[in-house]
Design a protein around this motif. Structure first.
Motif, short mmCIF file in Angstrom:
data_model
loop_
_atom_site.label_atom_id
_atom_site.label_comp_id
_atom_site.label_asym_id
_atom_site.label_seq_id
_atom_site.Cartn_x
_atom_site.Cartn_y
_atom_site.Cartn_z
N GLU A 195 0.81 -1.21 0.00
CA GLU A 195 0.00 0.00 0.00
C GLU A 195 0.84 1.26 0.00
O GLU A 195 0.53 2.23 -0.69
CB GLU A 195 -0.93 -0.01 1.22
N GLU A 196 1.91 1.28 0.75
CA GLU A 196 2.74 2.49 0.86
C GLU A 196 3.37 2.85 -0.48
O GLU A 196 3.40 4.02 -0.87
CB GLU A 196 3.83 2.30 1.93
N ASP A 197 3.87 1.84 -1.20
CA ASP A 197 4.46 2.11 -2.51
C ASP A 197 3.40 2.61 -3.47
O ASP A 197 3.65 3.53 -4.28
CB ASP A 197 5.10 0.84 -3.07
N LEU A 198 2.21 2.03 -3.42
CA LEU A 198 1.15 2.43 -4.32
C LEU A 198 0.72 3.87 -4.06
O LEU A 198 0.50 4.65 -5.00
CB LEU A 198 -0.06 1.49 -4.18
N LYS A 199 0.61 4.25 -2.81
CA LYS A 199 0.16 5.60 -2.47
C LYS A 199 1.14 6.66 -2.92
O LYS A 199 0.77 7.83 -3.10
CB LYS A 199 -0.06 5.71 -0.96
N VAL A 236 -0.23 7.87 -10.23
CA VAL A 236 -1.49 7.32 -10.73
C VAL A 236 -2.51 7.17 -9.60
O VAL A 236 -3.71 7.42 -9.78
CB VAL A 236 -1.26 5.96 -11.44
N PHE A 237 -2.04 6.81 -8.40
CA PHE A 237 -2.97 6.67 -7.27
C PHE A 237 -3.55 8.03 -6.88
O PHE A 237 -4.76 8.16 -6.65
CB PHE A 237 -2.26 6.04 -6.07
N ARG A 238 -2.68 9.03 -6.85
CA ARG A 238 -3.16 10.37 -6.49
C ARG A 238 -4.17 10.87 -7.53
O ARG A 238 -5.18 11.50 -7.18
CB ARG A 238 -1.97 11.33 -6.38
N GLU A 256 -8.07 11.78 -6.80
CA GLU A 256 -8.62 13.10 -7.11
C GLU A 256 -9.88 12.99 -7.96
O GLU A 256 -10.88 13.68 -7.72
CB GLU A 256 -7.56 13.95 -7.83
N LYS A 257 -9.84 12.12 -8.97
CA LYS A 257 -11.02 11.92 -9.81
C LYS A 257 -12.17 11.31 -9.03
O LYS A 257 -13.34 11.63 -9.26
CB LYS A 257 -10.65 11.04 -11.01
N PHE A 258 -11.83 10.44 -8.09
CA PHE A 258 -12.86 9.82 -7.26
C PHE A 258 -13.56 10.87 -6.39
O PHE A 258 -14.79 10.88 -6.27
CB PHE A 258 -12.21 8.74 -6.38
N ILE A 259 -12.78 11.76 -5.82
CA ILE A 259 -13.35 12.80 -4.95
C ILE A 259 -14.28 13.71 -5.74
O ILE A 259 -15.28 14.21 -5.21
CB ILE A 259 -12.21 13.61 -4.29
N VAL A 261 -4.93 1.52 -12.26
CA VAL A 261 -6.19 2.15 -11.84
C VAL A 261 -6.98 1.19 -10.95
O VAL A 261 -7.53 1.59 -9.92
CB VAL A 261 -7.02 2.56 -13.07
N HIS A 262 -7.02 -0.08 -11.36
CA HIS A 262 -7.77 -1.07 -10.59
C HIS A 262 -7.22 -1.20 -9.17
O HIS A 262 -7.97 -1.24 -8.19
CB HIS A 262 -7.72 -2.42 -11.30
N SER A 263 -5.90 -1.27 -9.05
CA SER A 263 -5.29 -1.39 -7.72
C SER A 263 -5.60 -0.17 -6.86
O SER A 263 -5.83 -0.29 -5.65
CB SER A 263 -3.77 -1.56 -7.85
#
Length: 637
Positions: free
Chosen positions: A211-215, A219-221, A225-228, A308-310
């Motif tokens: 999780e830490e690497d992904l955050k 792409v995660f950010r 942002e799009k989710f918010i 994106v899925h992750s």
């Protein structure tokens, strides 16, 4: 390991089985039990005896033809599950065991007829194909002995074309069969392509494991942002993709049914349009990608890339919507904070599969992601959980007040995942459904009814035409049954004022009536709001008058699939373009339909924008591509 001889595992071809039939009174050899005709004959003998001992009692059917639909104030369409008329119930008070014997006798007779037809077809194909071996071999010898091998003569080309036509005609006679065959190795060992490169779908994305690497990734950010930015209902829609494996194709219709159940689609707009708008926004935000399909006017499947899925999986976990992934482990079934449960592979072996271990009172959604044996989930909602015994029953009327979605079937487009249930009584809405409840009109809020592929149903209940809110009806059966007082006629669908989509299967050629049938009620017009009509297994040489293109002034989509006798769209070709409004036309398995492109495009269907032509050899001169698709370029974006 199995000690069976190697010979037993081989699957002999049809000709071998025909030649090796034993003489009367001869002991059956190993493998005789694989001959369907002999097995059916044995079973029919047993059933005939049972039928003699327990003759069926004719039920007292109340005539309802003259009863008008009940008039009531228009009620607001609700998505609350209706429990007053569960599928499979009946108002007939006669012995079900006697009725079962009668049905079994009928179905065995029909199956025996089909097996006999396949045997004859096998012989016909064998004889016809063998005739072409010698001529083709001679042609090959001529080419090999000739001075030039780079070009065929006109005579050779004609010979090849003649053979091709005969082979194609044979191909048109073969019924649609699955492209796979079960092997002795197991339920899922099969020929052809397998999803996920031959591996079982475990739904365990590797990228989000850390999780830490992904955050820390951009792409995660960006995804967050799009989710918010999304509205609350669309946030749930977006997070729905977390339950599917990365890069797997997800069907739009399946998503629509799920989201309708969740109650997250907006009011005042058709569900299909609402789902398209949602998915369009996701595509514009680069959250999902459409899956191109040349046979579709527009994409109807979508997938989500791994990164994106992750990210979506991680957001879903943080919010508590779906809880199924664990770092370094296989997915696990778990009751999420927001009352969702996803069934995954081997969930049936988890302790939570037992009713005592799963707090089901507040569950809103049960969704089968990858479990092959999902029927344990019924026990969660059983009224009697105190005994701890393995009890299977229909969903309790009092124990599932919070439940909105109970999805145990496949979501995948292909049938690679075989799903089984221990008790067949649990799945009375499945493929062996034989009838719909007579009082189906009690489902007053019903808007979608899809009974496609329920081949055992041979008639529709009378009160089907009383469903005032019905918008989509798939699988309506037109039969030659004569008791018109108890089943719904095609002409009665005109009462369905909101019906937009209709799929009809014509099921004629059943048992002969004991009395002369009444004159068939041919509808004078189609339901006034109908926009899509799908005809399957059309039995006649001509379309009825109301389905001739000139009469279709509101219909936008017309599909005709299967009709060995159909020769044209009317008694004569119109001299002027009709007022037909059809834009999408699909013609499949119509070997005798004869029409030229100019007639089709300029006269019959002047507003045509999309044509799908498959195995219609006499629909000629169409500017289709290699798979039979034509699109009007002027209408493309």
């Amino acid at each position: 390991p199995s000690m069976a001889p190697e010979k037993a595992s081989q699957q002999p071809d049809m000709e071998t089985k025909l030649e090796s039939e034993p003489k009367p009174n001869q002991e059956p050899e190993a493998g005789d039990d694989l001959d369907p005709a002999k097995s059916i004959k044995k079973i029919r003998t047993i059933v005939e005896t049972l039928h003699t001992l327990f003759p069926p009692q004719l039920p007292n059917l109340t005539k309802s033809r003259s009863i008008p639909p009940p008039k009531s104030k228009v009620q607001k369409v609700s998505l609350t599950p209706a429990i007053s008329a569960p599928i499979g119930t009946t108002s007939l008070n006669h012995d079900e065991s006697e009725n079962s014997i009668h049905k079994l006798k009928r179905n065995l007779r029909l199956l025996e007829e089909d097996v006999a037809k396949l045997r004859v077809l096998n012989e016909v194909v064998g004889e016809e194909v063998s005739r072409h071996i010698v001529p083709l071999d001679k042609l090959l010898q001529k080419v090999e002995k000739g001075t030039t091998k780079s070009q065929l003569t006109k005579g050779m080309k004609k010979d090849l074309e003649d053979v091709n036509k005969k082979i194609f005609n044979l191909m048109c006679q073969v019924p649609l069969l699955p492209n796979r065959r079960r092997k002795p190795g197991g339920l899922d060992s099969e020929d052809g392509e397998v999803e996920n490169n031959g591996k079982g779908i475990e739904c365990l994305p590797g990228i989000h494991a850390n999780e830490e690497d992904l955050k820390r990734l951009a792409v995660f950010r960006q995804v967050k942002e799009k989710f918010i930015e999304l509205r609350i209902d669309r946030k749930i829609c977006m997070l729905s993709f977390a339950v599917f494996p990365e890069n797997q194709e997800v069907n739009r219709t399946m998503l629509m049914y799920w989201w309708i159940g969740e109650g997250i689609l907006p009011d005042g707009i058709k569900p299909e349009d609402a789902v398209k708008d949602i998915l369009k926004e996701f595509m514009e935000k680069k959250l999902i990608e459409p899956v191109e399909n040349k046979r579709k006017v527009e994409p109807n499947c979508y997938k989500m890339t791994p990164f994106v899925h992750s990210s979506v999986v991680l957001i879903s976990e943080e919010i508590g919507l779906f809880s199924m992934y664990q770092k370094g482990k296989k997915p696990r079934m778990k009751h999420s904070d927001l009352k969702k449960v996803c069934l995954v592979e081997e969930s049936s072996s988890q302790p939570e599969a037992k009713a005592k271990k799963m707090p089901a009172g507040d569950i809103e959604t049960v969704f089968n992601v990858s479990e092959r044996f999902p029927d344990f989930a019924f026990k969660w909602f059983s009224e009697d959980q105190s005994s701890g015994k393995k009890k299977f029953s229909s969903l309790s009327k009092t124990a599932y007040k919070m439940l909105k979605v109970f999805y145990l079937g496949r979501w995948e487009r292909t049938a690679n995942r075989h799903i089984e249930v221990e008790n067949p009584e649990l799945m009375k809405a499945c493929y062996n459904l034989e009838k719909l409840p007579d009082k189906i009109d009690s489902l007053k809020a019903l808007t979608y009814l899809d009974i496609t592929d329920c081949y055992m149903i041979d008639r529709m209940p009378k009160r089907l035409s009383w469903l005032d809110n019905l918008e989509v009806l798939k699988g309506f059966v037109v039969s030659d049954a004569t008791d018109v007082e108890t089943f719904c006629l095609l002409s009665e669908l005109k009462h369905l004022k909101k019906l937009r989509k209709l799929s009809i299967t014509i099921n004629k050629g059943g048992p002969k009536p004991h009395k002369a049938p009444k004159k068939a009620a041919v509808p004078s017009h189609l339901p006034e709001k109908l926009m899509k009509l799908d005809l399957q297994c059309f039995p006649d040489a001509e379309l009825p008058t109301l389905l001739e293109p000139g009469k279709l002034r509101t219909l936008e989509k017309l599909y005709i699939k299967g009709g060995t006798k159909l020769t044209g769209f009317g008694k004569s070709v119109p001299e002027e373009p009709t007022e037909c409004s059809v834009k999408v036309l699909r013609l499949k398995f119509l070997p005798r339909l004869k029409v030229e492109w100019r007639e089709l495009r300029e006269l019959y269907f002047p507003k045509l924008e999309f044509l799908d032509k498959y195995q219609c050899p006499q629909v000629s001169f169409c500017p289709c591509d290699g798979i039979g698709i034509w699109r009007d370029k002027s209408t493309q974006l």
